[in-house]
Design a protein around this motif. Structure first.
Motif, PDB file in Angstrom:
ATOM      1  N   GLY B 470     -21.310  40.577 -42.472  1.00 31.05           N
ATOM      2  CA  GLY B 470     -21.258  41.658 -41.486  1.00 31.05           C
ATOM      3  C   GLY B 470     -21.272  41.078 -40.091  1.00 31.05           C
ATOM      4  O   GLY B 470     -21.820  40.001 -39.859  1.00 31.05           O
ATOM      5  N   VAL B 471     -20.654  41.813 -39.176  1.00 31.96           N
ATOM      6  CA  VAL B 471     -20.642  41.350 -37.782  1.00 31.96           C
ATOM      7  C   VAL B 471     -21.174  42.470 -36.896  1.00 31.96           C
ATOM      8  O   VAL B 471     -20.869  43.649 -37.124  1.00 31.96           O
ATOM      9  N   GLY B 472     -22.007  42.092 -35.944  1.00 29.53           N
ATOM     10  CA  GLY B 472     -22.595  43.093 -35.052  1.00 29.53           C
ATOM     11  C   GLY B 472     -22.559  42.628 -33.608  1.00 29.53           C
ATOM     12  O   GLY B 472     -22.847  41.473 -33.314  1.00 29.53           O
ATOM     13  N   ILE B 473     -22.200  43.559 -32.738  1.00 27.68           N
ATOM     14  CA  ILE B 473     -22.148  43.257 -31.305  1.00 27.68           C
ATOM     15  C   ILE B 473     -23.278  44.004 -30.618  1.00 27.68           C
ATOM     16  O   ILE B 473     -23.608  45.126 -31.014  1.00 27.68           O
ATOM     17  N   ALA B 474     -23.862  43.399 -29.606  1.00 24.37           N
ATOM     18  CA  ALA B 474     -24.792  44.143 -28.748  1.00 24.37           C
ATOM     19  C   ALA B 474     -24.645  43.646 -27.318  1.00 24.37           C
ATOM     20  O   ALA B 474     -24.693  42.446 -27.062  1.00 24.37           O
ATOM     21  N   SER B 475     -24.474  44.585 -26.410  1.00 23.37           N
ATOM     22  CA  SER B 475     -24.411  44.273 -24.981  1.00 23.37           C
ATOM     23  C   SER B 475     -25.654  44.849 -24.314  1.00 23.37           C
ATOM     24  O   SER B 475     -26.314  45.718 -24.870  1.00 23.37           O
ATOM     25  N   TYR B 476     -25.948  44.353 -23.126  1.00 21.33           N
ATOM     26  CA  TYR B 476     -27.172  44.837 -22.470  1.00 21.33           C
ATOM     27  C   TYR B 476     -27.111  44.603 -20.974  1.00 21.33           C
ATOM     28  O   TYR B 476     -26.372  43.746 -20.492  1.00 21.33           O
ATOM     29  N   VAL B 477     -27.910  45.390 -20.269  1.00 22.32           N
ATOM     30  CA  VAL B 477     -28.246  45.108 -18.879  1.00 22.32           C
ATOM     31  C   VAL B 477     -29.759  45.086 -18.830  1.00 22.32           C
ATOM     32  O   VAL B 477     -30.410  45.964 -19.396  1.00 22.32           O
ATOM     33  N   ALA B 478     -30.345  44.072 -18.189  1.00 20.82           N
ATOM     34  CA  ALA B 478     -31.815  43.975 -18.141  1.00 20.82           C
ATOM     35  C   ALA B 478     -32.278  44.048 -16.694  1.00 20.82           C
ATOM     36  O   ALA B 478     -31.833  43.256 -15.867  1.00 20.82           O
ATOM     37  N   ILE B 479     -33.150  44.986 -16.399  1.00 26.21           N
ATOM     38  CA  ILE B 479     -33.695  45.020 -15.036  1.00 26.21           C
ATOM     39  C   ILE B 479     -34.691  43.877 -14.888  1.00 26.21           C
ATOM     40  O   ILE B 479     -35.593  43.698 -15.701  1.00 26.21           O
ATOM     41  N   CYS B 480     -34.492  43.047 -13.863  1.00 32.89           N
ATOM     42  CA  CYS B 480     -35.387  41.909 -13.613  1.00 32.89           C
ATOM     43  C   CYS B 480     -35.694  41.852 -12.112  1.00 32.89           C
ATOM     44  O   CYS B 480     -35.271  42.703 -11.342  1.00 32.89           O
ATOM     45  N   GLY B 481     -36.436  40.832 -11.730  1.00 32.46           N
ATOM     46  CA  GLY B 481     -36.775  40.699 -10.316  1.00 32.46           C
ATOM     47  C   GLY B 481     -37.728  41.783  -9.854  1.00 32.46           C
ATOM     48  O   GLY B 481     -37.630  42.295  -8.744  1.00 32.46           O
ATOM     49  N   VAL B 482     -38.707  42.110 -10.686  1.00 28.69           N
ATOM     50  CA  VAL B 482     -39.760  43.068 -10.286  1.00 28.69           C
ATOM     51  C   VAL B 482     -40.602  42.370  -9.226  1.00 28.69           C
ATOM     52  O   VAL B 482     -41.162  41.309  -9.488  1.00 28.69           O
ATOM     53  N   GLY B 483     -40.701  42.888  -8.058  1.00 26.92           N
ATOM     54  CA  GLY B 483     -39.792  43.886  -7.610  1.00 26.92           C
ATOM     55  C   GLY B 483     -40.045  44.241  -6.167  1.00 26.92           C
ATOM     56  O   GLY B 483     -40.878  43.682  -5.479  1.00 26.92           O
ATOM     57  N   PRO B 484     -39.218  45.105  -5.752  1.00 26.90           N
ATOM     58  CA  PRO B 484     -39.384  45.700  -4.433  1.00 26.90           C
ATOM     59  C   PRO B 484     -40.670  46.539  -4.445  1.00 26.90           C
ATOM     60  O   PRO B 484     -40.779  47.484  -5.231  1.00 26.90           O
TER      61      PRO B 484
END
Lengths: 173, 801
Positions: B470-484
């Motif tokens: 089986g093949v699986g894809i996962a994309s993501y955006v991660a909030i980092c640089g905490v913070g303002p």
């Protein structure tokens, strides 16, 4: 009970309770804190030392059961601030360490594998991974460690200094 | 706030961005680093903690006399001994900073005391402490403390804790509901779902996991009766933050009477940023006994007391068109906060998760609601990738479910919905504004590198060997640089979240950088030296880096959320720029030319067009130290500090592809190939980041395949040691195929984005997607983690979830 051990080439004599673990003797009794304690169940491998050349988990060995044996800890592998062994150098080149807590146990366990490589075929990647299953690491995911061992094993095959080579004076290796 | 130019730092002497050897490594490889357990102050006494053996009970009585009389025992203490100590505060309360004022922990619903006196709420809840001459004596004395419990009903699941008639944990928190928190546009999302051509729904369990740094936590307290000063040595990822929390909010002692030192820390992954009872107890008992008091946890103790991670039960819905355009996403989540609000656990369970759910996709309508509940389990906290991993899991499972429903390739669906490059900065409608990115480039690179096009052929070959591929894809955006800091206050965070750095140039030309952040294995000494050396144009070997001691280092929140390189390193770079500016001014005096004729290069200054008229860095350092002949507007010496509070977060991202093979006979899932293409902006030292990416992926694979904190119906943690809690071992993973894209962040002067934990975010989704792909012809549409062989074997035999 009165016991004796040869630790990193030095004879040690002491009195220890019969239920004392080897790791307690090394850390608390002899102040050799390079050997770590990471779990209660013999699972993590941070306490691995060499006992008569074989790597063992020192939290699973009673001091009394090791009486008379030759123990090598991470402190016996290099002198303080001294040159790294071939294995350590290879792990450094591959950055096979991050927080470093599992590292001394890994160096002790992998040292046996690298030492045994000089006179036989270098271990395959699955063999290295299998050998490493006794040591847990949460930082590196093991890849850099495996690459380090591959590098050290090829150096060992080529006759470069082995893992336990820079032992303290007077120690048989 | 510090002005940010967005200018790249990669214009110095070229040492930044290079895979320099890690200067911390030799010491670690020789076993010479000092961790908390290795600290041995003269005359130290040893502390052990009695944790509750039951999950929920009223304490009828505690009898400590027998323990007090045992050999070596110096003191036995219970809650009655600490009535003037304030409870441990929670400093991230969903709903905004207003809920903090007055910023005092008394009265904070559910705040945990240093020892519990009347009632225990989870297994491991601390009831009493023993201090003795040796660790063995202290541990032995615990067994002699007699506690009588009157059992209370137990609840361990968030959804059950919120049901009518559920056991109640805190009188001040009716219905066990700590927070109901939402983000996004509910009406718009509901309408989009109602009108959609296609909708898909999933019920997901993001199981509770235990972070398991290999070094258990520890603390040494040392009170000096002469000066009235306390010193705490602790395995902490934020010594300054712990100092603030302990001095100001718990002990009520003057800030300048508490020094916190983080020695070498053996991994953390989020857990060691939290405030725990032991940190206060060693200080209080050291004062009471007039001796240093040391406590080192066991592994079982860690599992029953150190914050745990994840733990959401979710109902999620995605709407879209028949041709693959996602139009809405909606999530309802029940988050399990455990028995008490941990230092920042409620924020992890809400904002860090909820605001991230739309991932890399350009979606018109999104909404997330979280019910955060108390239960009889260990308090919830951060875990590598915290919140972001839970969000990516739900979204990436939904995308696959949707792709299957409309009969489209999962890669094609993803590609169709990626936020286009020209839309940055991109407001995701859930509260985050993504800074920069080229998601198409990143995605295509991952798909190409993984050999995605060859998968049908590989599936057929595997079947011939008795394996399902089986093949699986996962994309993501991660909030980092905490913070303002101001932005974080709106999220409910108490405290400034900026970082600072000081650079002192010594008269002989060597340089010391001190930062408020503190490494738990991220090789700060190496990479911060690179940043300073690059900016100043000097050899990194000249630069020393110090951190981890509140008496020596400038303030900073510490290492968490992959923020050190995008928060503390920019502070280093900006400080170096201040030094350079000063050296140009002073150079005009030393060279006898106007300021605009002074060129700073290679660490020194020279007259423009006349390299003979020059001062080296070492000459400048000495001259500035003497201070002779400087005009009044130029202070002597070279010593500058910067406090860096960025204008906004940064948003690393990436795409991972997992290939698994399932053994038809045993149900065993093997990850046979794994491809990851991550984008962390400009990278300081690729060697460090490469290692962090590899380790992070294995951490994520652990959740997918084997890790679970299992509580039984009585609230006992069954998986309370490493024999019962599986961590990935070396033989469980193959080598990975890694690559990167580079989109600098405009929010800091290095163009950096978070890196340390980002690759933990997608692996669980990628692996579950791969396993569902492998089993889809059997009618399997979802399977809960961890994907143990038994669970998969049952599905192979057609059994229901």
């Amino acid at each position: 009970m009165d016991l004796s051990l040869n630790v990193n080439g030095r004879p040690e004599q002491f009195s220890a309770p019969p239920n004392e673990l080897l790791v307690e003797r090394l850390r608390d009794g002899l102040g050799l804190t390079g050997t770590k304690v990471g779990c209660d169940t013999g699972q993590c491998g941070t306490c691995v030392v060499r006992l008569d050349g074989r790597s063992v988990k020192s939290c699973l060995v009673l001091t009394a059961a090791a009486a008379g044996a030759r123990v090598t800890t991470i402190e016996g592998v290099t002198t303080r601030g001294g040159e790294l062994t071939g294995l350590q150098e290879a792990l450094r080149e591959e950055h096979g360490t991050q927080c470093g807590f599992c590292t001394p146990g890994m160096v002790m366990a992998l040292g046996e594998l690298v030492d045994n490589t000089a006179d036989r075929e270098a271990p395959t990647e699955p063999e290295i991974r299998e050998w490493l299953t006794g040591n847990l690491c949460r930082c590196t995911g093991y890849h850099s460690v495996v690459r380090g061992v591959q590098r050290a094993c090829s150096a060992a095959r080529a006759g470069e200094p082995a893992a336990e080579a820079a032992a303290a004076p007077g120690q048989e290796v | 706030m510090t002005a940010v130019t967005g200018e790249s730092a990669l214009q110095g002497n070229g040492v930044l961005g290079q895979p320099l050897d890690i200067r911390e490594d030799p010491q670690l490889l020789r076993g010479e680093a000092t961790y908390v357990a290795d600290i041995d102050l003269p005359d130290t006494a040893h502390m052990a903690i009695l944790g509750s053996p039951v999950a929920h009970a009223r304490i009828v009585s505690i009898e400590t006399k027998a323990a007090q009389e045992l050999p070596g025992v110096l003191k036995v203490a219970t809650a009655a001994d600490f009535t003037d100590v304030m409870p441990l505060p929670c400093i991230w309360i969903p709903g905004g900073v207003e809920s903090h004022f007055p910023p005092h922990p008394y009265g904070l619903p559910g705040a945990r005391p240093v020892l519990t006196g009347d009632r225990v709420r989870h297994v491991g809840d601390p009831i009493a402490v023993v201090v003795a001459e040796t660790p063995r004596q202290a541990a032995a004395a615990l067994a002699a403390i007699a506690v009588e419990y009157e059992p209370l009903p137990v609840v361990t699941r968030a959804d059950e804790a919120l049901a009518e008639g559920a056991p109640q944990l805190h009188e001040a928190v009716p219905g066990n509901l700590n927070a109901y928190w939402t983000c996004g546009d509910k009406d718009r999302t509901d309408a989009a779902i109602a009108e959609a051509e296609v909708t898909v729904e999933l019920d997901l369990v993001n199981q509770r996991t235990i972070n398991s740094p290999i070094e258990p936590r520890g603390a040494v307290g040392d009170f000096d009766a002469t000066t009235g000063e306390y010193t705490l040595y602790a395995s902490t990822q934020g010594p300054h933050n712990h100092r603030f929390l302990l001095a100001a909010l718990v002990l009520g002692i003057p800030f300048n009477k508490l020094r916190v030192i983080a020695p070498t820390v053996g991994g953390s992954f989020g857990t060691k940023g939290y405030l725990y009872p032991d940190m206060a107890l060693v200080l209080l008992l050291s004062k009471a006994l007039g001796r240093p008091v040391k406590w080192v946890d066991t592994r079982t103790g860690l599992m029953n007391s150190t914050v745990q991670g994840r733990d959401h039960r979710q109902h999620v819905t995605l709407a879209g068109t028949r041709d693959g355009r996602i139009t809405a996403v909606r999530a309802t989540s029940h988050a399990n906060l455990g028995a008490y609000p941990s230092t920042i656990g409620p924020g992890v369970a809400t904002a860090l998760m909820g605001r991230s759910i739309s991932g890399m996709y350009d979606i018109d309508a999104a909404f997330c609601e979280v019910y955060a509940a108390f239960t009889n389990t260990v308090p919830l906290g951060a875990q590598r990738g915290s919140g972001r991993a839970e969000a990516a899991f739900l979204m990436e499972r939904l995308v696959d479910r949707y792709a299957f429903e409309i009969g489209m390739d999962p890669a094609a669906v993803r590609r169709k919905n990626l936020v286009p490059k020209e839309k940055f900065p991109y407001d995701n409608g859930l509260g985050w504004t993504y800074d920069s990115g080229d998601y198409q480039l990143n995605f295509d690179k991952a798909i190409e590198l993984s050999g995605y096009a060859d998968m049908p052929a590989r599936k057929a070959q595997a079947r011939a060997r008795g394996k399902r591929l089986g093949v699986g894809i996962a994309s993501y955006v991660a909030i980092c640089g905490v913070g303002p800091s101001t932005r974080m206050s709106k999220e409910g965070m108490l405290g400034g979240t900026w970082e600072s750095a000081n650079i002192r140039v010594h008269p002989t030309g060597e340089v010391t950088v001190t930062v408020g952040s503190a490494s738990t294995g991220q090789s700060h000494a190496t990479v911060f030296a690179q940043v300073a050396a690059d900016e100043l144009g000097i050899d990194p070997a000249q630069v020393q880096v110090l951190e981890g001691d509140t008496q020596k280092a400038p303030y900073g929140q510490g290492t968490y959320g992959s923020r050190s390189y995008s928060m503390a390193a920019p502070a280093v770079a900006l400080t170096a720029r201040k030094l350079k500016a000063k050296l140009v001014k002073a150079g005009a005096v030393f060279l006898g030319v106007p300021e605009d004729k002074v060129v700073y290069a290679g660490g020194g200054v020279h007259e423009e067009g006349n390299e003979e008229n020059a001062k080296t860095f070492a000459e400048l350092a000495m001259a500035m130290w003497y201070g002779w002949g400087l005009p009044p507007e130029i202070e002597p010496a070279l010593d500058e500090t910067t406090h860096f509070d960025p204008p906004d977060f940064n948003y690393p991202f990436g795409t991972h592809v997992a290939v698994v093979e399932i053994d038809e006979l045993t149900g065993e899932t093997e990850v046979v190939a794994y491809t990851a293409v991550d984008d962390a902006g400009n990278i300081g030292n690729p060697k460090i980041v490469h290692g962090q990416i590899e380790g992070s992926i294995v951490h994520g694979l652990g959740q997918a395949l084997m890790e679970a904190a299992e509580y039984d119906e009585d609230g006992l943690l069954i998986s309370s040691d490493l024999s019962h809690y599986a961590l990935p071992r070396a033989a469980d993973v193959p080598f990975f195929a890694l690559d990167k894209t580079t989109t600098p962040s405009p929010h800091n002067p290095l163009g950096a984005k978070g890196a340390g934990e980002i690759a933990t975010v997608p692996p669980a989704a990628a692996v579950v997607n791969a396993v569902v792909d492998a089993l889809s012809d059997l009618g399997v549409r979802h399977i809960d983690m961890p994907l143990t062989p038994e669970k998969v074997w049952r599905r192979l035999r057609g059994e229901a979830q």
